[in-house]
Design a protein around this motif. Structure first.
Motif, PDB file in Angstrom:
ATOM      1  N   ALA A  79       0.986  -1.215   0.007  1.00 54.39           N
ATOM      2  CA  ALA A  79      -0.191  -0.134   0.110  1.00 54.39           C
ATOM      3  C   ALA A  79       0.886   1.263  -0.015  1.00 54.39           C
ATOM      4  N   ASN A  80       0.416   2.547   0.091  1.00 54.53           N
ATOM      5  CA  ASN A  80       1.079   3.834   0.111  1.00 54.53           C
ATOM      6  C   ASN A  80       1.979   3.746   1.531  1.00 54.53           C
ATOM      7  N   ALA A  81       2.843   4.873   1.406  1.00 52.84           N
ATOM      8  CA  ALA A  81       3.709   4.986   2.184  1.00 52.84           C
ATOM      9  C   ALA A  81       3.228   4.898   3.774  1.00 52.84           C
ATOM     10  N   MET A  82       1.833   5.610   3.724  1.00 49.70           N
ATOM     11  CA  MET A  82       1.295   5.527   5.117  1.00 49.70           C
ATOM     12  C   MET A  82       0.387   4.138   5.588  1.00 49.70           C
ATOM     13  N   ASP A  83      -0.174   3.727   4.500  1.00 55.35           N
ATOM     14  CA  ASP A  83      -1.210   2.363   4.845  1.00 55.35           C
ATOM     15  C   ASP A  83      -0.141   1.295   5.002  1.00 55.35           C
ATOM     16  N   SER A  84       1.111   1.223   4.460  1.00 56.18           N
ATOM     17  CA  SER A  84       1.905  -0.071   4.812  1.00 56.18           C
ATOM     18  C   SER A  84       2.184  -0.390   6.098  1.00 56.18           C
ATOM     19  N   TYR A  85       2.220   0.897   6.784  1.00 56.25           N
ATOM     20  CA  TYR A  85       2.470   0.684   8.361  1.00 56.25           C
ATOM     21  C   TYR A  85       1.373   0.231   9.038  1.00 56.25           C
ATOM     22  N   LYS A  86       0.167   0.774   8.568  1.00 56.07           N
ATOM     23  CA  LYS A  86      -1.049   0.287   9.371  1.00 56.07           C
ATOM     24  C   LYS A  86      -1.437  -1.497   8.989  1.00 56.07           C
ATOM     25  N   ILE A  87      -0.842  -1.836   7.845  1.00 58.07           N
ATOM     26  CA  ILE A  87      -1.079  -3.307   7.656  1.00 58.07           C
ATOM     27  C   ILE A  87      -0.252  -4.186   8.349  1.00 58.07           C
ATOM     28  N   ILE A  88       0.893  -3.629   8.608  1.00 56.01           N
ATOM     29  CA  ILE A  88       1.874  -4.424   9.347  1.00 56.01           C
ATOM     30  C   ILE A  88       1.487  -4.375  10.869  1.00 56.01           C
ATOM     31  N   GLN A  89       1.189  -3.145  11.162  1.00 56.13           N
ATOM     32  CA  GLN A  89       1.003  -2.949  12.621  1.00 56.13           C
ATOM     33  C   GLN A  89      -0.283  -2.318  12.816  1.00 56.13           C
ATOM     34  N   PRO A  90      -1.305  -3.016  12.600  1.00 58.09           N
ATOM     35  CA  PRO A  90      -2.702  -2.320  12.767  1.00 58.09           C
ATOM     36  C   PRO A  90      -3.087  -1.672  14.113  1.00 58.09           C
ATOM     37  N   ASN A  91      -4.047  -0.918  14.443  1.00 58.31           N
ATOM     38  CA  ASN A  91      -4.324  -0.320  15.738  1.00 58.31           C
ATOM     39  C   ASN A  91      -3.224   0.204  16.413  1.00 58.31           C
ATOM     40  N   SER A  92      -2.058   0.874  15.721  1.00 53.98           N
ATOM     41  CA  SER A  92      -1.288   1.513  16.363  1.00 53.98           C
ATOM     42  C   SER A  92      -1.030   2.982  15.683  1.00 53.98           C
ATOM     43  N   LYS A  93      -0.150   3.675  16.256  1.00 55.34           N
ATOM     44  CA  LYS A  93       0.245   5.076  15.571  1.00 55.34           C
ATOM     45  C   LYS A  93       1.407   5.363  14.648  1.00 55.34           C
ATOM     46  N   TRP A  94       1.986   4.078  14.421  1.00 61.34           N
ATOM     47  CA  TRP A  94       3.251   4.127  13.752  1.00 61.34           C
ATOM     48  C   TRP A  94       3.290   4.805  12.313  1.00 61.34           C
ATOM     49  N   TYR A  95       1.840   4.485  11.771  1.00 60.97           N
ATOM     50  CA  TYR A  95       1.655   5.138  10.408  1.00 60.97           C
ATOM     51  C   TYR A  95       1.767   6.321  10.327  1.00 60.97           C
ATOM     52  N   ILE A  96       1.844   7.030  11.366  1.00 63.25           N
ATOM     53  CA  ILE A  96       2.046   8.685  11.303  1.00 63.25           C
ATOM     54  C   ILE A  96       3.612   8.951  10.719  1.00 63.25           C
ATOM     55  N   ASN A  97       4.529   7.990  10.979  1.00 70.94           N
ATOM     56  CA  ASN A  97       5.791   8.235  10.330  1.00 70.94           C
ATOM     57  C   ASN A  97       5.694   8.185   8.551  1.00 70.94           C
ATOM     58  N   GLY A  98       4.870   7.229   8.142  1.00 67.44           N
ATOM     59  CA  GLY A  98       4.491   7.205   6.807  1.00 67.44           C
ATOM     60  C   GLY A  98       3.935   8.376   6.318  1.00 67.44           C
ATOM     61  N   PHE A  99       3.053   9.033   7.035  1.00 71.86           N
ATOM     62  CA  PHE A  99       2.606  10.394   6.865  1.00 71.86           C
ATOM     63  C   PHE A  99       3.739  11.525   6.734  1.00 71.86           C
ATOM     64  N   ILE A 100       4.468  11.314   7.715  1.00 74.90           N
ATOM     65  CA  ILE A 100       5.663  12.438   7.460  1.00 74.90           C
ATOM     66  C   ILE A 100       6.535  12.206   6.348  1.00 74.90           C
ATOM     67  N   GLY A 101       6.623  10.891   5.844  1.00 72.27           N
ATOM     68  CA  GLY A 101       7.276  10.522   4.584  1.00 72.27           C
ATOM     69  C   GLY A 101       6.650  11.482   3.495  1.00 72.27           C
ATOM     70  N   VAL A 102       5.109  11.494   3.601  1.00 74.12           N
ATOM     71  CA  VAL A 102       4.378  11.958   2.524  1.00 74.12           C
ATOM     72  C   VAL A 102       4.792  13.532   2.416  1.00 74.12           C
ATOM     73  N   ILE A 103       4.914  14.001   3.575  1.00 73.81           N
ATOM     74  CA  ILE A 103       5.090  15.449   3.697  1.00 73.81           C
ATOM     75  C   ILE A 103       6.526  15.790   3.248  1.00 73.81           C
ATOM     76  N   ILE A 104       7.401  14.848   3.672  1.00 75.10           N
ATOM     77  CA  ILE A 104       8.761  15.110   3.335  1.00 75.10           C
ATOM     78  C   ILE A 104       8.923  15.406   1.747  1.00 75.10           C
ATOM     79  N   ASN A 105       8.332  14.377   1.013  1.00 71.48           N
ATOM     80  CA  ASN A 105       8.379  14.383  -0.517  1.00 71.48           C
ATOM     81  C   ASN A 105       7.401  15.512  -1.077  1.00 71.48           C
ATOM     82  N   PHE A 106       6.469  15.741  -0.421  1.00 69.21           N
ATOM     83  CA  PHE A 106       5.974  17.072  -0.837  1.00 69.21           C
ATOM     84  C   PHE A 106       7.041  18.345  -0.838  1.00 69.21           C
ATOM     85  N   MET A 107       7.410  18.612   0.396  1.00 70.10           N
ATOM     86  CA  MET A 107       8.495  19.590   0.716  1.00 70.10           C
ATOM     87  C   MET A 107       9.636  19.600  -0.086  1.00 70.10           C
ATOM     88  N   ILE A 108      10.289  18.347  -0.346  1.00 67.76           N
ATOM     89  CA  ILE A 108      11.445  18.275  -1.200  1.00 67.76           C
ATOM     90  C   ILE A 108      11.049  18.726  -2.924  1.00 67.76           C
TER      91      ILE A 108
END
Ligand code: PFF
Length: 454
Positions: A79-108
């Motif tokens: 899945a995308n950069a954020m949802d892949s975390y959710k699939i590996i570790q459901p019901n946790s907040k680790w996916y926020i790091n994937g979202f940070i990645g999306v922001i990093i790409n946007f900014m770069i």
């Protein structure tokens, strides 16, 4: 669940057309302006060879272990950069790091597209023979171009339009096809240029600056800059490897691909240094002058060269191609996220995302001209975007990533993913030690040190 399906929808997930699709596209992302434009000027600002050594150390001990983990997250999550975390570790907040990645790409991409636009313009100038007139003062013509209120934005927009058109075509027919053509072209061009520059007179001083370390110049700012450059150049901790890894076939080896990408990326950076520094010293240019270093040095080399016009054309084509394949990956990470989050088609998500990034990027472009007076923390808007993305968010996201891989998903989870279809994971124990201890501790120390607490 079949590997061809996304985990969260029933639509078949796009996949690379061949085993090499991932390798070429990921190498296309890694090799870019970071190697040819950013690396030389941060080495120049960082005092030369000692910086290069730090950068190489970070690439091997931090970048490569993270990259292997990141590709595995993507291939497992599909899945995308954020949802892949959710699939590996459901019901946790680790996916926020994937979202940070999306922001990093946007900014770069916002500031990257500015420089890629400059490269595109210089390529067209070289092609039409206007780049290297013998009486030309490259410094003033370059600075009047980048400070113009309109032209840089026009070229940035043209560049972004090309990127959107490629991403719109999808993984196989767009991204993979173009990387297949562009990446080999890039290497041929680089070899020709390297040969040319090493035969320049007085190359020695520049080679020594680049290769002979002087450790007394190292301070915490330089260490952080070297770490940031390692992340930026490898495109690591941005979600790119998660996204591209999510299209990766199970039979294609993650460990081998990781090694290959690092090798190619470092090779191109070192070659760029070996091309640029002899010329910098030969022509008496200040190596610490900043982001315009490459754009002033290279035309100067070409002017004094036989068939200079032809080589200038080659070179700026090369820079343009390298920038293009990286910009494609930067946009793809955001598009994959937008497309899956808002259930849009690629054809809708790509132009909308591209337009928003171009709009924000326009402010970065103008920060060399009409907005140059705006300074935040002593940085222009462009400098601020670069600093926040490369030296704040990337190391921070890398830290979280290493904790997620090493302590939450755990090395054994990664091992199972990598060893699918009979693939091997050489040096698993070393990798496991690096990702659990060395990577987080080193990043943490550097971040704390740079804030000035130690
Ligand atoms: N690695 C690219 C370069 O060196 O030019 C820049 C980049 C691309 C950074 C993609 C981050 C990224 F996700």
């Amino acid at each position: 669940m079949s590997s061809k399906e996304t985990s969260n929808t029933s639509v078949p997930r796009e996949q690379w057309g061949s085993r090499f699709g991932f390798l070429l596209a990921a190498a296309g992302s890694a090799v870019g302006l970071g190697n040819i434009w950013r690396f030389p000027f941060v080495v120049g600002e960082g005092g030369g060879a000692a910086f290069v050594l730090l950068y190489l150390g970070f690439v091997l001990l931090i970048g490569l272990p993270l990259m292997i983990g990141e590709i595995s997250i993507g291939r497992r999550g599909r899945a995308n950069a954020m949802d892949s975390y959710k699939i590996i570790q459901p019901n946790s907040k680790w996916y926020i790091n994937g979202f940070i990645g999306v922001i990093i790409n946007f900014m770069i991409l916002a500031f990257y597209s500015v420089v890629a636009g400059w490269a595109f313009y210089y390529f067209i100038l070289a092609l039409t023979g206007q780049l290297i007139a013998s009486d030309k003062d490259f410094e003033s013509s370059f600075s009047s171009f980048i400070s113009d209120p309109i032209m840089p934005i026009v070229w940035q927009t043209i560049l972004m339009t090309v990127v959107v058109l490629i991403v719109l075509r999808g993984v196989k027919k767009g991204i993979e096809k173009w990387n297949n053509i562009l990446m080999p072209t890039l290497f041929v061009l680089l070899l020709i240029l390297l040969f040319k520059s090493l035969t320049l007179e007085n190359a020695r001083e520049g080679i020594l600056f680049f290769l002979k370390p002087n450790f007394s110049a190292i301070n915490s700012g330089i260490i952080l800059a070297a770490l940031g450059q390692a992340f930026f150049s490898l495109s690591v901790a941005t979600g790119m490897y998660v996204t591209y890894g999510s299209y990766k076939r199970n039979e294609s080896s993650i460990a081998r691909n990781g090694g290959g990408i690092v090798l190619l990326d470092v090779l191109v950076a070192i070659m760029a240094g070996l091309i640029i520094f002899p010329a910098v010293f030969h022509f008496g240019i200040d190596p610490g002058r900043g982001p315009d270093l490459a754009f002033i040095t290279f035309p100067t080399i070409f002017r004094d060269m036989q068939f200079g016009i032809m080589f200038a054309g080659f070179f700026f084509f090369f820079v343009f191609v390298a920038a293009l394949t990286s910009a494609i990956s930067l946009l793809e990470v955001v598009v994959a996220f937008v497309k899956e989050k808002f259930k849009l088609s690629r054809k809708v998500a790509a132009p909308i995302t591209g337009a928003v990034i171009t709009l924000v990027g326009g402010f970065c472009a103008l920060s060399f001209g009409p907005l140059s007076h705006i300074k935040v923390f002593d940085r222009t808007i462009f400098g601020l975007f670069d600093f926040i993305a490369a030296e704040v968010l990337l190391p921070f996201s890398g830290l979280i990533l290493s904790i997620f891989i090493g302590w939450i998903w755990k090395p054994i989870g990664v091992k199972q993913e990598i060893e699918k279809e009979g693939n091997s994971f050489p040096l698993f124990k070393v990798w496991s030690f690096l990702i659990r201890f060395v990577v987080p501790i080193v990043i943490l120390i550097i971040l704390i040190d740079s804030i000035g607490i130690i």
